[in-house]
Design an enzyme around this catalytic site. Structure first.
Site, mmCIF file in Angstrom:
data_model
loop_
_atom_site.group_PDB
_atom_site.id
_atom_site.type_symbol
_atom_site.label_atom_id
_atom_site.label_comp_id
_atom_site.label_asym_id
_atom_site.label_seq_id
_atom_site.Cartn_x
_atom_site.Cartn_y
_atom_site.Cartn_z
ATOM 1 N N PRO A 99 0.845 -1.194 0.000
ATOM 2 C CA PRO A 99 0.000 0.000 0.000
ATOM 3 C C PRO A 99 0.885 1.249 0.000
ATOM 4 O O PRO A 99 1.974 1.224 0.576
ATOM 5 C CB PRO A 99 -0.771 -0.117 1.314
ATOM 6 C CG PRO A 99 0.080 -0.965 2.197
ATOM 7 C CD PRO A 99 0.852 -1.882 1.291
ATOM 8 N N VAL A 100 0.439 2.324 -0.666
ATOM 9 C CA VAL A 100 1.252 3.552 -0.669
ATOM 10 C C VAL A 100 0.806 4.472 0.478
ATOM 11 O O VAL A 100 -0.307 4.341 0.985
ATOM 12 C CB VAL A 100 1.183 4.309 -2.018
ATOM 13 C CG1 VAL A 100 1.823 3.513 -3.129
ATOM 14 C CG2 VAL A 100 -0.240 4.681 -2.372
ATOM 15 N N ALA A 102 1.565 4.486 3.578
ATOM 16 C CA ALA A 102 1.053 3.647 4.656
ATOM 17 C C ALA A 102 2.149 3.172 5.606
ATOM 18 O O ALA A 102 1.949 2.250 6.392
ATOM 19 C CB ALA A 102 0.316 2.456 4.059
ATOM 20 N N LEU A 104 5.006 1.601 5.041
ATOM 21 C CA LEU A 104 5.705 0.331 4.783
ATOM 22 C C LEU A 104 6.846 0.472 3.771
ATOM 23 O O LEU A 104 7.356 -0.519 3.265
ATOM 24 C CB LEU A 104 4.709 -0.740 4.329
ATOM 25 C CG LEU A 104 3.626 -1.101 5.352
ATOM 26 C CD1 LEU A 104 2.753 -2.231 4.839
ATOM 27 C CD2 LEU A 104 4.239 -1.491 6.706
ATOM 28 N N GLY A 105 7.213 1.711 3.470
ATOM 29 C CA GLY A 105 8.391 1.923 2.620
ATOM 30 C C GLY A 105 8.129 1.702 1.151
ATOM 31 O O GLY A 105 9.043 1.311 0.411
ATOM 32 N N ALA A 108 10.618 3.659 -1.140
ATOM 33 C CA ALA A 108 11.981 3.099 -1.185
ATOM 34 C C ALA A 108 11.977 1.770 -1.944
ATOM 35 O O ALA A 108 12.900 1.484 -2.722
ATOM 36 C CB ALA A 108 12.529 2.916 0.221
ATOM 37 N N ALA A 109 10.951 0.956 -1.737
ATOM 38 C CA ALA A 109 10.884 -0.338 -2.438
ATOM 39 C C ALA A 109 10.787 -0.119 -3.947
ATOM 40 O O ALA A 109 11.438 -0.822 -4.735
ATOM 41 C CB ALA A 109 9.690 -1.152 -1.934
ATOM 42 N N ASP A 150 14.780 3.615 5.714
ATOM 43 C CA ASP A 150 13.917 2.829 4.811
ATOM 44 C C ASP A 150 14.729 2.231 3.660
ATOM 45 O O ASP A 150 14.667 1.024 3.403
ATOM 46 C CB ASP A 150 12.799 3.713 4.219
ATOM 47 C CG ASP A 150 11.730 4.076 5.229
ATOM 48 O OD1 ASP A 150 11.939 3.833 6.428
ATOM 49 O OD2 ASP A 150 10.688 4.621 4.821
HETATM 50 C C1 MEV Z 1 9.547 6.700 7.841
HETATM 51 O O1 MEV Z 1 9.436 5.351 7.453
HETATM 52 C C2 MEV Z 1 10.335 6.838 9.092
HETATM 53 C C3 MEV Z 1 10.589 8.261 9.588
HETATM 54 O O2 MEV Z 1 11.433 8.131 10.714
HETATM 55 C C4 MEV Z 1 11.232 9.116 8.528
HETATM 56 C C5 MEV Z 1 12.669 8.704 8.211
HETATM 57 O O3 MEV Z 1 13.296 8.021 8.997
HETATM 58 O O4 MEV Z 1 13.149 9.143 7.149
HETATM 59 C C6 MEV Z 1 9.301 8.934 10.041
#
Ligand code: MEV
Length: 303
Positions: A99-100, A102, A104-105, A108-109, A150
């Site tokens: 899911p975007v 949300a 779960l990265g 980055a994925a 991430d």
């Molecule tokens: C996002 O997955 C995590 C945060 O800490 C942002 C980051 O680390 O870049 C909110």
């Protein structure tokens, strides 16, 4: 003309942050794990016209028409500069279970699967660290001020203890963690939440420091496989995230339900104000029961 011939394919997992989100942006430690069963796949094929396609998000565009301000636009330009232009017109096809917006990265994925597939198409060997470093450039568009946790956990695909610009330490866990990742159903843009925490800095510094301290203790519990201690740390982390104002009513409700049903720990994961949560069960049998209880109350179980 129809696409023909696969040139390259690659995939990347989702991630969940067990401890330390937000604090990790300020140089405190964070702990993240990949979610290998929740993946995003990229396939590059020959194509009559160069394009990028994702059925999940309704994307079907000429690669060159995507502006550089867009993460994918920036990434495709960066890859062409670094590895050379594709030898033929290509289609980049994205197939994702993530899911975007949300937690779960997904951003980055997406970057990491495209980077790996592109390097493979160009027959260039690339290390996990190089993949992570390129993806970090794109994270700046997604997050504004990313910590890099991430892209690091997704590129290395291992549980990591992470300190910005300093440490990426793989963590060995003696037991398979009985964790559930569940969706609050609320979308949340990481860039907005990170910016809001920044606006409240340095007033919120003591909370961020407390999260950092807790994370450096929690890593010992993780290495020892001490699930009750981990659960306690998760609940304390959630309390601090609540004080940081990044929780929300629905996350609090799901955490209460999970804990009342016997979970050891429950917290938001990622930027918060929606998105996903991570829940720790006492064992795998209880994890199954929790899954049913949560699903019955309308919560989507992601992993
Ligand atoms: C996002 O997955 C995590 C945060 O800490 C942002 C980051 O680390 O870049 C909110």
């Amino acid at each position: 003309m129809a696409d023909s011939g696969i040139l390259a394919c690659a995939s990347a997992p989702a991630k969940t942050i067990l401890f330390g989100e937000h604090a990790v942006v300020y140089g405190h430690p964070g702990i993240a794990i990949p979610l290998p069963s929740l993946r995003l796949d990229v396939t590059i094929t020959f194509s009559a016209r160069s394009r990028i396609v994702s059925r999940q998000v309704g994307l079907n565009a000429e690669i060159d028409s995507i502006p550089e301000s867009d993460p994918v636009g920036k990434l495709t330009r960066l890859l062409a500069e670094r590895f050379g232009m594709p030898p033929v017109p290509i289609a980049i096809r994205i197939n994702s279970k993530l899911p975007v917006a949300a937690g779960l990265g997904s951003g980055a994925a997406l970057s990491i699967a495209i980077i790996r597939a592109y390097a493979q198409m160009m027959r260039i060997a690339i290390t996990d660290s190089e993949v992570s470093e390129i993806a970090f450039e794109i994270e700046k568009i997604y997050h504004g001020d990313p910590s890099g946790i991430d892209n690091s956990v997704i590129a290395h695909e291992k549980p990591i203890y992470y300190i910005k610009n300093k440490t990426i330490e793989p963590i060995e866990t003696p037991v398979e963690l009985p964790i559930l990742v569940v969706d609050s159903g609320l979308k949340s843009a990481t860039i907005d939440v990170v910016a809001d925490v920044r606006r409240r800095f340095p007033g919120n510094r003591p909370i961020l420091e407390a999260i950092g301290k807790l994370t450096s203790e929690a890593v010992q519990a993780l290495k020892a496989g001490d699930l009750p201690a981990l659960g306690t740390f998760m609940n304390e982390n959630q309390r601090l995230l609540h004080n940081l104002t990044v929780s929300c009513g629905e996350i609090d409700r799901i955490a209460r339900l999970a804990l009342d049903s016997g979970a050891l720990g429950a917290k938001l994961t990622g930027a918060g104000r929606g998105g996903n949560m991570v829940i720790l069960a006492a064992d795998h049998a209880q994890k199954k029961r929790l899954e049913q209880i949560l699903a019955k109350s309308g919560v989507t179980v992601r992993s």
